[in-house]
Design a protein around this motif. Sequence first.
Motif, short mmCIF file in Angstrom:
data_model
loop_
_atom_site.label_atom_id
_atom_site.label_comp_id
_atom_site.label_asym_id
_atom_site.label_seq_id
_atom_site.Cartn_x
_atom_site.Cartn_y
_atom_site.Cartn_z
N GLU A 100 29.61 -57.74 1.18
CA GLU A 100 28.19 -58.08 1.16
C GLU A 100 27.33 -57.03 0.48
OE1 GLU A 100 26.79 -59.49 4.97
OE2 GLU A 100 28.84 -60.01 5.58
N LEU A 101 27.63 -55.76 0.74
CA LEU A 101 26.79 -54.69 0.21
C LEU A 101 26.63 -54.72 -1.32
CD1 LEU A 101 25.02 -52.31 0.89
CD2 LEU A 101 27.03 -50.85 0.94
N LEU A 142 11.35 -64.04 -10.02
CA LEU A 142 11.13 -62.82 -9.25
C LEU A 142 10.48 -63.14 -7.91
CD1 LEU A 142 9.95 -59.99 -11.66
CD2 LEU A 142 11.70 -59.84 -9.89
N PHE A 156 15.05 -63.32 -0.48
CA PHE A 156 15.73 -62.13 0.02
C PHE A 156 15.05 -61.59 1.27
CE2 PHE A 156 16.58 -57.57 0.22
CZ PHE A 156 17.96 -57.55 0.10
N ASN A 159 14.26 -47.01 -7.18
CA ASN A 159 13.28 -48.01 -7.63
C ASN A 159 11.84 -47.57 -7.34
OD1 ASN A 159 15.08 -49.84 -8.70
ND2 ASN A 159 15.28 -51.02 -6.80
N LEU A 193 13.28 -53.77 -5.79
CA LEU A 193 12.70 -53.60 -4.46
C LEU A 193 12.71 -52.12 -4.11
CD1 LEU A 193 14.50 -56.60 -2.72
CD2 LEU A 193 12.12 -56.49 -3.49
N ILE A 247 24.06 -57.13 -2.24
CA ILE A 247 22.74 -56.66 -1.79
C ILE A 247 22.19 -55.62 -2.77
CG2 ILE A 247 21.52 -55.39 0.03
CD1 ILE A 247 23.52 -56.64 2.03
N LEU A 248 23.03 -54.67 -3.13
CA LEU A 248 22.61 -53.62 -4.07
C LEU A 248 22.16 -54.24 -5.39
CD1 LEU A 248 25.43 -50.95 -3.55
CD2 LEU A 248 23.08 -50.90 -2.69
N HIS A 249 22.92 -55.20 -5.85
CA HIS A 249 22.60 -55.86 -7.11
C HIS A 249 21.24 -56.55 -7.06
CE1 HIS A 249 22.95 -59.13 -10.18
NE2 HIS A 249 23.36 -58.10 -10.88
N GLN A 250 20.98 -57.21 -5.96
CA GLN A 250 19.69 -57.88 -5.82
C GLN A 250 18.53 -56.89 -5.77
OE1 GLN A 250 19.13 -61.61 -3.71
NE2 GLN A 250 21.09 -61.25 -2.70
N ILE A 251 18.76 -55.78 -5.06
CA ILE A 251 17.71 -54.76 -4.97
C ILE A 251 17.39 -54.20 -6.35
CG2 ILE A 251 17.22 -52.43 -4.12
CD1 ILE A 251 18.62 -53.19 -1.52
N GLU A 252 18.43 -54.01 -7.14
CA GLU A 252 18.23 -53.48 -8.50
C GLU A 252 17.47 -54.48 -9.37
OE1 GLU A 252 22.12 -52.53 -9.83
OE2 GLU A 252 22.27 -50.69 -8.65
N VAL A 253 17.93 -55.70 -9.37
CA VAL A 253 17.33 -56.71 -10.23
C VAL A 253 15.89 -57.01 -9.83
CG1 VAL A 253 17.45 -59.12 -10.94
CG2 VAL A 253 19.54 -57.77 -10.83
N LEU A 254 15.65 -57.08 -8.53
CA LEU A 254 14.31 -57.41 -8.05
C LEU A 254 13.42 -56.17 -7.95
CD1 LEU A 254 15.22 -59.99 -5.25
CD2 LEU A 254 14.46 -60.45 -7.58
N LYS A 283 6.55 -51.62 -11.70
CA LYS A 283 6.73 -52.96 -11.15
C LYS A 283 6.83 -54.00 -12.26
CE LYS A 283 7.27 -52.96 -6.84
NZ LYS A 283 8.44 -53.65 -6.25
#
Lengths: 127, 127
Positions: free
Chosen positions: A92-93, B81, B88, B120, A105, A96-103, B125
């Motif tokens: 899962e991690l 986004l 998420f 990040n 956050l 999650i990391l990938h989403q945090i990077e792309v978005l 942003k």
Amino acid sequence: MEFNETKNIFLQIRDWVADQILQGKILTGEKIPSVRDLAVDMEVNRNTVMRSYALMEEEGIIENKRGIGFFVAADAKRNLLKRQKQTFLNDELPSILHQIEVLKLNSEDLQILIQTIQSNDHEIKPD
Amino acid sequence: MEFNETKNIFLQIRDWVADQILQGKILTGEKIPSVRDLAVDMEVNRNTVMRSYALMEEEGIIENKRGIGFFVAADAKRNLLKRQKQTFLNDELPSILHQIEVLKLNSEDLQILIQTIQSNDHEIKPD
DNA sequence: TTTAGTGTCATAATACACTATGACAGTATA
DNA sequence: TATACTGTCATAGTGTATTATGACACTAAA
């Protein structure tokens, strides 16, 4: 119970029972709800609960006593902790990391997440 | 492509295309792979890709030009986004927090996660 | 105009999760 | 022993994701 549409019901039932054990709401050696009872409680077919229990038995989380029911296995908690931790970190991690990077956050967006993690820093490691 | 067994293929294809757009690998206004081509690439049926594209069209991420193909919509990136961020934070994060609490994962276990978030903090942003 | 590329729709087949139900064997208790 | 619990197995039906295929309309380019 409210089920997530994207995940199989028998897996969600397994997750629920596993959670009860990890949270100490069902203790080691204790009897878990009967297949029929839990099916009624969760408004699901007997066979679906049966499938969850069969899976957990394979995983060594619960054990069957003929004619009586299923019970939490001796080392269920340690077994579960190890298994869930590995699943989380390995499967899962990364997503999650990938989403945090792309978005993109940041600490502000994920303030609660950081707090939750840090509040575990002074916790005694569970067995 | 390797698909996750627990999630529907047409949703995973949607996620993949969305990711390509968010990462800027497919630009706004650009043509995305044809239904038939992507089906061959991913070793999946035409209809399955078609279903992903139909979903994305509903979501306003891509647009169709008759006889030509699908193209990335004008405000796809902003749209995505917003949508992904909301999904998420509202749907995935609560489950993540719960797991971290139950498994008592601390800063050491989740070092990479914290690093990723903090990297990040100085990012500009995205629109 | 012909050809090749687009999406689109319809149909049938397969696989699997889930449901519904009945029957049976083991166990505990009145 | 009779009753009421346990799990277990078998069978059949439903819904849906996915595949397989064919046919059609539209568009661009030779």
